[in-house]
Write a protein that holds these residues in place. Structure first.
Motif, short mmCIF file in Angstrom:
data_model
loop_
_atom_site.label_atom_id
_atom_site.label_comp_id
_atom_site.label_asym_id
_atom_site.label_seq_id
_atom_site.Cartn_x
_atom_site.Cartn_y
_atom_site.Cartn_z
N ASP A 158 39.57 41.62 43.44
CA ASP A 158 40.80 41.39 42.69
C ASP A 158 42.00 41.23 43.59
O ASP A 158 42.94 40.49 43.28
N SER A 162 46.26 34.93 45.43
CA SER A 162 46.14 33.51 45.08
C SER A 162 47.04 33.18 43.89
O SER A 162 47.62 32.11 43.82
N VAL A 163 47.17 34.09 42.90
CA VAL A 163 48.01 33.83 41.73
C VAL A 163 49.46 33.71 42.13
O VAL A 163 50.20 32.83 41.68
N SER A 172 39.01 32.83 42.48
CA SER A 172 40.26 32.71 43.22
C SER A 172 40.41 31.25 43.62
O SER A 172 39.62 30.74 44.43
N LYS A 216 32.61 37.01 37.26
CA LYS A 216 33.47 37.23 38.41
C LYS A 216 34.74 36.40 38.25
O LYS A 216 34.70 35.27 37.75
N LYS A 217 35.89 36.96 38.72
CA LYS A 217 37.15 36.25 38.66
C LYS A 217 37.24 35.27 39.81
O LYS A 217 37.06 35.64 40.97
N SER A 260 42.34 37.74 44.55
CA SER A 260 42.75 36.91 43.40
C SER A 260 44.24 37.05 43.15
O SER A 260 44.92 36.09 42.80
N LYS A 261 44.78 38.26 43.33
CA LYS A 261 46.19 38.49 43.09
C LYS A 261 47.04 37.66 44.04
O LYS A 261 48.03 37.04 43.65
N ASN A 316 35.25 33.71 45.73
CA ASN A 316 34.77 34.72 44.79
C ASN A 316 33.87 34.12 43.72
O ASN A 316 33.82 34.59 42.59
N ASN A 334 43.27 29.78 38.08
CA ASN A 334 43.07 30.95 38.95
C ASN A 334 42.85 32.21 38.12
O ASN A 334 43.46 32.41 37.07
N ARG A 335 41.91 33.07 38.59
CA ARG A 335 41.57 34.35 37.96
C ARG A 335 40.81 34.16 36.66
O ARG A 335 40.68 35.10 35.89
N LYS A 336 40.34 32.94 36.40
CA LYS A 336 39.46 32.76 35.26
C LYS A 336 38.08 33.36 35.58
O LYS A 336 37.66 33.44 36.73
#
Length: 837
Positions: A760, A766-767, A728, A725-726, A763-764, A680, A718-720
């Motif tokens: 997103d 991955s968190v 991953s 863009k966030k 990304s979720k 991402n 992660n998600r920075k």
């Protein structure tokens, strides 16, 4: 004729072109260039010093000009100057030779012919000299149409010919014949033709006055001759016909047939004469505008050319070939080196008259005025053949044409083929011609053409056509099969890479029924390399040949020879295509430099990206707070080596080691033991990631760290946000078991892009995989693992972890030995695997 046609073609520098029309045809230039003929005997007995210096200078000029003409006989200006000096010095014999030498190369202008005739006439004192001057005038009027030249000729005959001057029957007949010849040549000239008519009428009127009054019969006959001349002239469209009408009416009044009148109306004259007069006036008025345009002296050659073409087009629409030919003659007199006019003129004559001395003369003068145009020589040869000219005459024209300089090699080829065509037709026709001609002339012509043109026509269709024609005539006319094969063999020595040359050779053998000979040629050439798909084509052609003509053994033998050759060619094609694809891919990966215009039009986003890049570079060296934005600083901290503080750089850091690895060009071995998989990424982060990471593919990246601590710190980012863009970020662990992968798929609940670039939801996942600093599972993927096989589905399957096999690999991968490793793939290997897939 088109408006944009060139009037003066370019010729080879090795042979100077004929002069421009203004130089050749100007009546005043030659007068100024040639001083009046002087005799050396009339020189002063005590010449002054100035005269001596002048004579010495003339002698020096004479030697210089003679030297120039001996080395370059095509120098038109040198010929003019040479004749001028000789006339001035009174060198009669040298002057005659100089004029003959110039006329052998170039046509002389009408004024130059008149000067020559006047010089000879001034020296003539016998009947032999008179005959030579007559011959000069005949040569002169045959080269160009010139009314002044014709008038000079007529005046000379009336003044110097004793039989004409004494009005003897032979002299009168000679004069009338010459006048009629002049009327045929120039009597239709709208503006200058009346001068010939007037001269003719004056001659007849003088004869009328010379008849004794008591010879009523002779007088009545002569009156009828004069009346006929008036009627003929009044029926032809000429300028100033009204003055001719007045003269006619006055003359008839003298004969007692009409009342004297100065009226320009055709009243009182016979009705047939009046009707012809009115029609002639109407035709003259219709041509008056065209006549004015072509007679203009202050226009360019291009404008004059177009005016003549318009005038000729008008006459063609009227449909009088005589007037059309007259206009062509006027045009080539004004523009003698315009190849376009000569081409149009010869085309018209071939279409209307085809044969005759007039047509032959036109072609002869065309090649003399424009010798650098091959098409004119071709038409000349065809004209001679139509007129049944002798072989000696045709051969002489052919040999002369090859001495000219043409602009293209195809023109030479066309002349050779035209010569062969004529010989073939005359030999095939039989009769008396066959006894005079032998096939050896054709063979010699072909050999001459091959030797002359092969270096310029190597590997061309034109050369192939020449040899195919030659070989066919060797069989049909020469009855020599060995010679025909020799023709093909000689062609293959110079153009053996031409597939069609081999195929045509084979076709000749098949046509003659020589199957074994054709098969032997296939065996010689099937393994040769031909351009394009020619190598495959010759192989398939051999197989088709054996299907149609060979036995089963022949077909099997051909298949045995051809099959490995085709496989070899197919492999070569695949290698070429693979190399082309690799080259194209490499070109796509190289950033395209923007032009200065694009840089000037760059928007604020590009400027912001360049500013971020600059701040990021500074942070990698000093890591000072406030010198870059927070997003790039977070990434820099994730790559920071263990002993690096926030204010100083360390040359032992990961970033510097990676940069050094890139700069030195050494391949870095990746083990995926301490690697983060980032997805991402913003597309605008391409330039930034080049400085921070080793591997990246449009939104994806692998980052190898020096130890577990830095990897854990990077996964914590992660998600920075980066450039809107966030990110991953997950641990790269392609060796995770089947259970973890399926568990990850159940948690995700979908089959999105394995790169995590889906937004997103990626990304979720991955968190969740990075909580409590646990090793991250395989990033969200659309892959399903069945045993050791991975099946990739979805649209975005081009960026997967390095040791995942490409799409379509169904075979099971051999399991590594116990305690061993799977040899993880490097980024470079992943790229190659992607391209190959």
């Amino acid at each position: 004729m088109e408006d944009d046609q060139t009037l003066t073609p370019a010729v080879d520098d090795s042979e100077p072109p004929p002069p421009a029309a203004a130089e050749m045809m100007s009546k005043n230039d030659v007068n100024e260039a040639e001083a009046p003929l002087s005799s050396s005997a009339s020189a002063s007995s005590s010449p002054s010093s100035e005269e001596e210096e002048s004579q010495q200078q003339d002698e020096e000029d004479l030697k210089s000009l003679e030297s120039e003409l001996s080395t370059n006989p095509s120098n038109y200006d040198a010929h003019l100057q040479y004749i001028k000096v000789l006339r001035k010095m009174g060198e009669i014999e040298k002057l005659r030779k100089a004029r003959e030498a110039m006329n052998a190369v170039f046509p002389l202008s009408p004024q130059m012919w008149m000067d020559w005739a006047h010089d000879e006439a001034s020296l003539s004192d016998s009947s032999d000299d008179l005959a030579s001057v007559h011959l000069l005038y005949e040569r002169a009027v045959s080269e160009y149409l010139s009314v002044p030249l014709w008038c000079s000729y007529l005046n000379y005959v009336q003044e110097h010919d004793p039989s004409v001057r004494q009005c003897s029957p032979d002299g009168i007949s000679k004069a009338r014949a010459l006048f009629e010849q002049a009327l045929v040549a120039a009597g239709l000239h709208l503006s200058q033709g009346p001068s010939i008519w007037d001269s003719y009428r004056d001659f007849e009127l003088a004869l009328l006055l010379s008849i004794p009054p008591d010879d009523l019969k002779a007088k009545e006959l002569q009156v009828q001759r004069v009346r006929t001349l008036f009627k003929r002239q009044l029926s032809i469209p000429l300028l100033n016909l009204s003055s001719v009408l007045q003269a006619y009416k006055a003359w008839e009044a003298e004969q007692g047939n009409l009342l004297a009148s100065d009226s320009t109306d055709p009243d009182g004259i016979p009705s047939d004469v009046a009707a012809a007069y009115r029609k002639a006036v109407e035709m003259s008025n219709a041509r008056a505008q065209h006549e004015q345009l072509v007679s203009s002296q202050d226009i360019s050659d291009a404008e004059k050319f177009q005016n003549f073409m318009n005038y000729i087009k008008f006459e063609k629409s009227v449909g009088d070939p005589t007037r059309v030919q007259l206009l062509y003659e006027r045009a080539v007199t004004e523009l003698p080196v315009s190849s376009d006019i000569w081409l149009d003129y010869t085309r018209y004559m071939n279409r209307t008259l085809k044969v005759g001395n007039i047509v032959t003369s036109v072609h002869s003068r065309a090649v003399k005025n424009c010798p650098w145009v091959g098409e004119l020589w071709v038409r000349y040869l065809l004209c001679l053949e139509r007129g049944r000219a002798s072989e000696d005459e045709i051969s002489a024209v052919f040999e002369k044409s090859l001495q000219c300089t043409f602009s293209t090699v195809e023109e030479y080829l066309d002349i050779f083929l035209t010569r062969v065509d004529g010989l073939r037709r005359r030999i095939s026709a039989g009769g008396d011609t066959k006894a005079a001609l032998d096939y050896s002339i054709i063979r010699e012509t072909f050999q001459y053409a091959s030797d002359y043109l092969s270096p310029q026509l190597k590997d061309t269709e034109s050369l192939l056509h020449l040899h195919a024609y030659w070989s066919r005539l060797e069989v049909t006319l020469g009855k020599d099969l060995v010679a025909a094969r020799g023709v093909w063999e000689s062609l293959l020595k110079t153009s053996g890479s031409m597939l069609k040359a081999w195929l045509d050779y084979i076709a000749m053998e098949i046509e003659l029924g020589h199957i074994n000979e054709a098969r032997a040629i296939y065996r010689r050439c099937y393994s040769k390399r031909f351009p394009g798909a020619g190598s495959e084509e010759i192989c398939h052609s051999w197989l088709r040949f054996e299907r149609e003509f060979g036995t089963l053994e022949d077909f099997d033998h051909a298949m045995q020879k051809v099959t490995p050759r085709l496989e070899e060619l197919q492999l070569y094609r695949l290698q070429q295509e693979s190399a082309a694809v690799a080259e194209l891919t490499d070109q796509r990966e190289v950033p395209i430099k923007k032009t200065s215009r694009e840089k000037r039009k760059a928007n604020s986003n590009i400027a912001e990206e360049q500013s971020q890049l600059k701040r990021q570079k500074q942070t990698a060296q000093t890591f000072k707070k406030g010198e870059k934005d927070a997003e790039v600083q977070n990434l820099a901290e994730a790559n920071e080596p263990e002993d690096t503080s926030t204010t100083t750089g360390n040359t032992d850091g990961t970033h510097d080691r990676l940069t050094k690895s890139i700069d030195t060009g050494k391949r870095k071995v990746f083990t995926d033991q301490c690697t983060a998989f980032i997805s991402n990424l913003s597309l605008q982060a391409t330039t930034i990631t080049e400085n921070l990471f080793v591997d990246f593919v449009k939104g994806l990246a692998y980052v190898d760290f020096s130890d577990e601590k830095h990897l854990t710190a990077a996964v914590a980012k992660n998600r920075k946000m980066l450039l809107g863009k966030k990110l991953s970020i997950a641990r790269s662990d392609p060796k995770k078991g089947k259970k973890d992968v399926r568990q990850g798929l159940k948690q995700d609940g979908n089959t999105s892009d394995p790169s995590g670039a889906g937004g997103d939801s990626a990304s979720k996942g991955s968190v969740e995989s990075t909580k409590e600093n646990e090793p991250s599972q395989f990033p969200r993927s659309a892959a399903r693992r069945l045993g050791d096989n991975i099946q990739l589905r979805g649209k975005n399957t081009f960026a997967v972890p390095r040791n995942v096999r490409p799409l379509g690999w169904a075979a099971d991968k051999p399991k590594p030995a116990e305690g061993g490793d799977d040899n993880p793939k490097s980024n470079e290997e992943f790229r190659k695997m992607f391209i190959k897939g």
